[in-house]
Design a protein around this motif. Sequence first.
Motif, PDB file in Angstrom:
ATOM      1  N   ALA A  64       0.840  -1.200   0.000  1.00 32.23           N
ATOM      2  CA  ALA A  64       0.000   0.000   0.000  1.00 32.23           C
ATOM      3  C   ALA A  64       0.873   1.247   0.000  1.00 32.23           C
ATOM      4  O   ALA A  64       0.452   2.303  -0.482  1.00 32.23           O
ATOM      5  N   THR A  65       2.079   1.140   0.520  1.00 34.89           N
ATOM      6  CA  THR A  65       2.994   2.291   0.521  1.00 34.89           C
ATOM      7  C   THR A  65       3.171   2.822  -0.891  1.00 34.89           C
ATOM      8  O   THR A  65       3.008   4.021  -1.145  1.00 34.89           O
ATOM      9  N   GLU A  66       3.494   1.922  -1.814  1.00 31.99           N
ATOM     10  CA  GLU A  66       3.680   2.397  -3.186  1.00 31.99           C
ATOM     11  C   GLU A  66       2.357   2.858  -3.787  1.00 31.99           C
ATOM     12  O   GLU A  66       2.319   3.823  -4.556  1.00 31.99           O
ATOM     13  N   ALA A  67       1.268   2.186  -3.435  1.00 34.29           N
ATOM     14  CA  ALA A  67      -0.041   2.580  -3.969  1.00 34.29           C
ATOM     15  C   ALA A  67      -0.359   4.026  -3.584  1.00 34.29           C
ATOM     16  O   ALA A  67      -0.750   4.842  -4.425  1.00 34.29           O
ATOM     17  N   ILE A  68      -0.178   4.357  -2.306  1.00 34.34           N
ATOM     18  CA  ILE A  68      -0.504   5.706  -1.843  1.00 34.34           C
ATOM     19  C   ILE A  68       0.463   6.725  -2.427  1.00 34.34           C
ATOM     20  O   ILE A  68       0.083   7.835  -2.809  1.00 34.34           O
ATOM     21  N   ASN A  69       1.716   6.309  -2.509  1.00 32.69           N
ATOM     22  CA  ASN A  69       2.726   7.144  -3.152  1.00 32.69           C
ATOM     23  C   ASN A  69       2.317   7.507  -4.581  1.00 32.69           C
ATOM     24  O   ASN A  69       2.385   8.666  -4.990  1.00 32.69           O
ATOM     25  N   LEU A  70       1.867   6.508  -5.328  1.00 36.11           N
ATOM     26  CA  LEU A  70       1.461   6.740  -6.717  1.00 36.11           C
ATOM     27  C   LEU A  70       0.222   7.625  -6.783  1.00 36.11           C
ATOM     28  O   LEU A  70       0.126   8.519  -7.626  1.00 36.11           O
ATOM     29  N   ALA A  71      -0.723   7.365  -5.879  1.00 32.83           N
ATOM     30  CA  ALA A  71      -1.944   8.183  -5.859  1.00 32.83           C
ATOM     31  C   ALA A  71      -1.581   9.645  -5.638  1.00 32.83           C
ATOM     32  O   ALA A  71      -2.062  10.538  -6.352  1.00 32.83           O
ATOM     33  N   TYR A  88      -8.754   4.178  -4.751  1.00 32.07           N
ATOM     34  CA  TYR A  88      -8.792   3.072  -3.794  1.00 32.07           C
ATOM     35  C   TYR A  88      -7.417   2.398  -3.710  1.00 32.07           C
ATOM     36  O   TYR A  88      -6.858   1.992  -4.737  1.00 32.07           O
ATOM     37  N   CYS A  89      -6.860   2.294  -2.524  1.00 31.29           N
ATOM     38  CA  CYS A  89      -5.580   1.608  -2.309  1.00 31.29           C
ATOM     39  C   CYS A  89      -5.758   0.527  -1.247  1.00 31.29           C
ATOM     40  O   CYS A  89      -6.525   0.705  -0.308  1.00 31.29           O
ATOM     41  N   ALA A  90      -5.054  -0.569  -1.402  1.00 31.66           N
ATOM     42  CA  ALA A  90      -5.124  -1.616  -0.388  1.00 31.66           C
ATOM     43  C   ALA A  90      -3.881  -2.478  -0.475  1.00 31.66           C
ATOM     44  O   ALA A  90      -3.000  -2.247  -1.311  1.00 31.66           O
ATOM     45  N   SER A  91      -3.815  -3.489   0.379  1.00 27.52           N
ATOM     46  CA  SER A  91      -2.611  -4.310   0.470  1.00 27.52           C
ATOM     47  C   SER A  91      -2.930  -5.673   1.063  1.00 27.52           C
ATOM     48  O   SER A  91      -3.881  -5.814   1.827  1.00 27.52           O
ATOM     49  N   LEU A  92      -2.132  -6.673   0.703  1.00 22.35           N
ATOM     50  CA  LEU A  92      -2.260  -8.004   1.304  1.00 22.35           C
ATOM     51  C   LEU A  92      -1.229  -8.208   2.407  1.00 22.35           C
ATOM     52  O   LEU A  92      -1.110  -9.291   2.978  1.00 22.35           O
ATOM     53  N   ASN A  93      -0.489  -7.162   2.658  1.00 18.20           N
ATOM     54  CA  ASN A  93       0.624  -7.198   3.589  1.00 18.20           C
ATOM     55  C   ASN A  93       0.269  -7.618   4.999  1.00 18.20           C
ATOM     56  O   ASN A  93       0.992  -8.371   5.632  1.00 18.20           O
ATOM     57  N   LYS A  94      -0.858  -7.087   5.485  1.00 12.79           N
ATOM     58  CA  LYS A  94      -1.251  -7.391   6.861  1.00 12.79           C
ATOM     59  C   LYS A  94      -2.130  -8.630   6.924  1.00 12.79           C
ATOM     60  O   LYS A  94      -2.149  -9.324   7.924  1.00 12.79           O
ATOM     61  N   THR A  95      -2.874  -8.900   5.852  1.00 12.66           N
ATOM     62  CA  THR A  95      -3.828 -10.012   5.908  1.00 12.66           C
ATOM     63  C   THR A  95      -3.247 -11.331   5.418  1.00 12.66           C
ATOM     64  O   THR A  95      -3.685 -12.386   5.834  1.00 12.66           O
ATOM     65  N   LEU A  96      -2.260 -11.272   4.505  1.00 10.80           N
ATOM     66  CA  LEU A  96      -1.815 -12.517   3.875  1.00 10.80           C
ATOM     67  C   LEU A  96      -0.362 -12.860   4.191  1.00 10.80           C
ATOM     68  O   LEU A  96      -0.054 -13.986   4.605  1.00 10.80           O
ATOM     69  N   ALA A  97       0.557 -11.923   3.969  1.00  7.04           N
ATOM     70  CA  ALA A  97       1.967 -12.210   4.228  1.00  7.04           C
ATOM     71  C   ALA A  97       2.796 -10.933   4.152  1.00  7.04           C
ATOM     72  O   ALA A  97       2.879 -10.313   3.105  1.00  7.04           O
ATOM     73  N   PRO A  98       3.405 -10.570   5.277  1.00  3.27           N
ATOM     74  CA  PRO A  98       4.234  -9.359   5.311  1.00  3.27           C
ATOM     75  C   PRO A  98       5.462  -9.458   4.405  1.00  3.27           C
ATOM     76  O   PRO A  98       5.998  -8.441   3.984  1.00  3.27           O
ATOM     77  N   GLY A  99       5.879 -10.687   4.084  1.00  4.30           N
ATOM     78  CA  GLY A  99       7.079 -10.861   3.277  1.00  4.30           C
ATOM     79  C   GLY A  99       6.821 -10.772   1.783  1.00  4.30           C
ATOM     80  O   GLY A  99       7.745 -10.810   0.979  1.00  4.30           O
ATOM     81  N   MET A 100       5.551 -10.691   1.381  1.00  2.00           N
ATOM     82  CA  MET A 100       5.232 -10.487  -0.030  1.00  2.00           C
ATOM     83  C   MET A 100       4.751  -9.039  -0.162  1.00  2.00           C
ATOM     84  O   MET A 100       3.779  -8.646   0.478  1.00  2.00           O
ATOM     85  N   ARG A 101       5.407  -8.276  -1.005  1.00  2.00           N
ATOM     86  CA  ARG A 101       5.064  -6.856  -1.111  1.00  2.00           C
ATOM     87  C   ARG A 101       3.918  -6.686  -2.090  1.00  2.00           C
ATOM     88  O   ARG A 101       4.129  -6.269  -3.223  1.00  2.00           O
ATOM     89  N   LEU A 102       2.708  -7.017  -1.668  1.00  2.00           N
ATOM     90  CA  LEU A 102       1.591  -6.953  -2.610  1.00  2.00           C
ATOM     91  C   LEU A 102       0.527  -5.959  -2.182  1.00  2.00           C
ATOM     92  O   LEU A 102      -0.225  -6.187  -1.234  1.00  2.00           O
ATOM     93  N   GLY A 103       0.477  -4.848  -2.881  1.00  2.00           N
ATOM     94  CA  GLY A 103      -0.599  -3.888  -2.698  1.00  2.00           C
ATOM     95  C   GLY A 103      -1.245  -3.649  -4.038  1.00  2.00           C
ATOM     96  O   GLY A 103      -0.845  -4.223  -5.055  1.00  2.00           O
ATOM     97  N   TRP A 104      -2.297  -2.823  -4.056  1.00  2.00           N
ATOM     98  CA  TRP A 104      -2.881  -2.467  -5.344  1.00  2.00           C
ATOM     99  C   TRP A 104      -3.591  -1.125  -5.270  1.00  2.00           C
ATOM    100  O   TRP A 104      -3.894  -0.626  -4.188  1.00  2.00           O
ATOM    101  N   ILE A 105      -3.792  -0.572  -6.438  1.00  2.00           N
ATOM    102  CA  ILE A 105      -4.433   0.729  -6.529  1.00  2.00           C
ATOM    103  C   ILE A 105      -5.423   0.700  -7.685  1.00  2.00           C
ATOM    104  O   ILE A 105      -5.163   0.106  -8.733  1.00  2.00           O
ATOM    105  N   SER A 106      -6.584   1.300  -7.450  1.00  2.00           N
ATOM    106  CA  SER A 106      -7.553   1.459  -8.521  1.00  2.00           C
ATOM    107  C   SER A 106      -7.837   2.955  -8.578  1.00  2.00           C
ATOM    108  O   SER A 106      -8.498   3.508  -7.707  1.00  2.00           O
ATOM    109  N   ALA A 107      -7.290   3.599  -9.607  1.00  2.00           N
ATOM    110  CA  ALA A 107      -7.213   5.062  -9.600  1.00  2.00           C
ATOM    111  C   ALA A 107      -8.246   5.724 -10.502  1.00  2.00           C
ATOM    112  O   ALA A 107      -8.199   6.932 -10.721  1.00  2.00           O
ATOM    113  N   GLY A 108      -9.196   4.920 -11.024  1.00  2.00           N
ATOM    114  CA  GLY A 108     -10.265   5.519 -11.818  1.00  2.00           C
ATOM    115  C   GLY A 108      -9.744   6.362 -12.961  1.00  2.00           C
ATOM    116  O   GLY A 108      -8.932   5.911 -13.756  1.00  2.00           O
TER     117      GLY A 108
END
Lengths: 476, 476
Positions: free
Chosen positions: A183-190, A314-334
């Motif tokens: 999500a860090t990169e997602a928010i950065n990009l937003a 919209y930004c989110a991440s799997l970091n806290k719910t799935l695995a902190p060691g996989m850097r997976l976030g996403w962004i849907s920027a319309g």
Amino acid sequence: MNTPPLYRQLANHYLDAIRSGTLKTGERLPSIRLMMEKHAVSLSTAVQVCRELEDYGVLEARPRSGNYIRQPDTLPRPAPTTSAPALDTRAYVGIHEQVCAVLKASQRATIKVNFASAYCAPQLYPLKTLQDNMIKALRYDACLLGTAGGACGNSALRNILARRALASKTHLASERIVITNGATEAINLALRAVTRPGDTVAVESPTFYGLLQILESLNLRVLEVPASAHTGLNLQALQRLLQGPERVKALIVIPNLQNPLGSIMPDANKARLVKLCAEHDTVLIEDDTYGDLVDTEQPLSTLKHWDSTDNVIYCASLNKTLAPGMRLGWISAGKWHDRVEMLKHTQSRGCEALSQLAASAFMKTPSYERYLRRLRKTLTVQREQMSAAITRYFPIGTSVTHPQGGTLLWVELPSRHSSMTFFHDALKAGIQISPGDIFSNARRFDHFVRIGCGAPYSPRVDEALQTLGRILKNQG
Amino acid sequence: MNTPPLYRQLANHYLDAIRSGTLKTGERLPSIRLMMEKHAVSLSTAVQVCRELEDYGVLEARPRSGNYIRQPDTLPRPAPTTSAPALDTRAYVGIHEQVCAVLKASQRATIKVNFASAYCAPQLYPLKTLQDNMIKALRYDACLLGTAGGACGNSALRNILARRALASKTHLASERIVITNGATEAINLALRAVTRPGDTVAVESPTFYGLLQILESLNLRVLEVPASAHTGLNLQALQRLLQGPERVKALIVIPNLQNPLGSIMPDANKARLVKLCAEHDTVLIEDDTYGDLVDTEQPLSTLKHWDSTDNVIYCASLNKTLAPGMRLGWISAGKWHDRVEMLKHTQSRGCEALSQLAASAFMKTPSYERYLRRLRKTLTVQREQMSAAITRYFPIGTSVTHPQGGTLLWVELPSRHSSMTFFHDALKAGIQISPGDIFSNARRFDHFVRIGCGAPYSPRVDEALQTLGRILKNQG
């Protein structure tokens, strides 16, 4: 245009005085009583003036001493100009420096128990499944490491994310999702997509210090809007801010399980917030990293759900719910999708494929939902045990939030305590906590502390909480 | 201060006219003859004026028609100001748009043979070893995916990178290396650390379009300095530029196997370049992505090697040499390390551990050096075969570079050819190439084309090159 109410006129008067340097950082604001006399206003008007100034983050309340002017983090910095010869050194100081000092002190210490993490304990994550999925993916596609992926990410994963969003009544077109490094990169990009250096962005107060660091690194000015542990962002304060003189380009909100408050915005507030931002042409950046950790069967709505004008990113991440060691976030920027895709491409190119494949292989099975349910139940138990122990061991006057999910408790200590002192004393005992002081540029939360409940309750955890309680009582 | 020479005075006169809008984009510059008459200068002075303006990228030469003014990419954009109401839409146009158009046209086509890639064919990379290393790492550490890594990256890998740099006489302290998502992120971080939007950055011309896209995305102004296929960057042109009116904040150079030229800077030039940049307080950003592909036993020196004043930021990547599917780059930013670390942390946090572990497990063995030697030999054969075929099949008047390593050939077509037309005609035949037009904001290389030699020579490749030759002959 209507004349603004008296309290706002007066607040603007003081803001101007601060901006022009007539009232300097560290100086005391006239007391409520003096203000009443000087301006011939009622008590309630004078109080409202102070509250207004507080909302702008220019006041620092010192117990039993009054309100003092604070400037650097909250008032407009001069816009960077190309003629300026040197780098803006202000980018080097401030909240990032303080957060680093906190983290570096922790790294130097020998940590026995870590309450500073927002992650779950590793054993709560489905690591074995993800590892097996990775090994399978590596064996299945001999060329996996031999080819670079596209900038937007793996399409199977993007499909799953779009489908899962439907459960929270959120329509994200999968082809307009970009997979990011968390999500860090997602928010950065937003932020890079919708602001320019020098612009003003509002955040909740308190908010996750990582957001404040991102804002500082992008040379954005930050205004803090009060938020409560119950319903999150204070919409009245926001409305006042948006109606004020300062143009607010974007607002970052964590509507579900705010970090650190754990608050959840009621649907009515979400709807109003989205409308308010659209009306003032303020882009609303939603961080939904914790949404899947809300302990309900039916997912809560997102801000994006209420967005009819494509004004929410919209930004989110799997970091806290799935695995902190996989850097997976996403962004849907319309409507900003093309720009975000360009920025992602030029910032770090597409994310590595392996984690995306492993995550989507798991998320497409019913096991994922079962796993999440189990995780939420486990965390609820952990939160309750921690909360009970804090109530038991910490000094009288301590209060603890009761969030409806997640791993975080926000603890208010009696006001004589300083979270920074507490933090350093705890470190000496091998216990790491997050001092409230880093959750606001305006340093409003020095007698708060964030406690992570990601680890199962154990005698060691219990003992550490007892130790923390003892430290506080010795300070008191 | 000395009076500048006459040609530079005149060039500045025209630059001012362009800046102020007196001479507009698309307008024709007075001819050499007219200039001689008007300013009473010699032929050689008038020619030098044009060359100077060309170095600033403000001229577009149209065959048999004269020199025309071009503006957007090369002259100062107005600095972003906070009062501007809308986003700078210029960030949406320009080189990125053109590169995207090229890539999207390729995605829509059915590609049978791809000469646009700078990567080696997947089978040339040690994919099996890397996969085995990943599987081992996953099995060895059950918690690998359960914990987040630090912002700077895996220390074993950083140690190996620092040790390997010693072979090219480059001292990089491992604790001041930051692992990044490829060289793209490394260069992005370097630029974010030392520039601000609106600043001017110089690049080689031609240069890798990816760099131009990064610069555009950061709202930086680009000045292009001519480079040759033999010795790379033209130091005289650079010196003129640095002595000129425009403050150049940074310069990005690929000293070893420049992309697309394949040039290698002689040691003397490297030393002079580093000194020149230091003297003018221009930060030198070195991209050493291709260094390990130079076909020599003894690694060549880097720019960083010649750097005694800590004015060179070193960036590199394992993307081309080890595995395109692992996003592994790194940056050694010297005195800017703290700032780069902060920016990395706030931009995307630390990179995933798995790729770093797999790469370092391989790179610490002697097999890695053996693998690189083999790869270099293979590429040399492939380049020679491709080069011979291009000479055979392409029209008379075509010339091809003979780089000392790497995967890229830079092909100059007879000047009547347009690389964009060639590109589109080739696509129709299922063949993808990189048109020269995208390697410069000033569109100086429209009769050039970059041909990738990453794939083993085969009848299919031969046939594709024959087809390309036929297309060109039909155009001629």
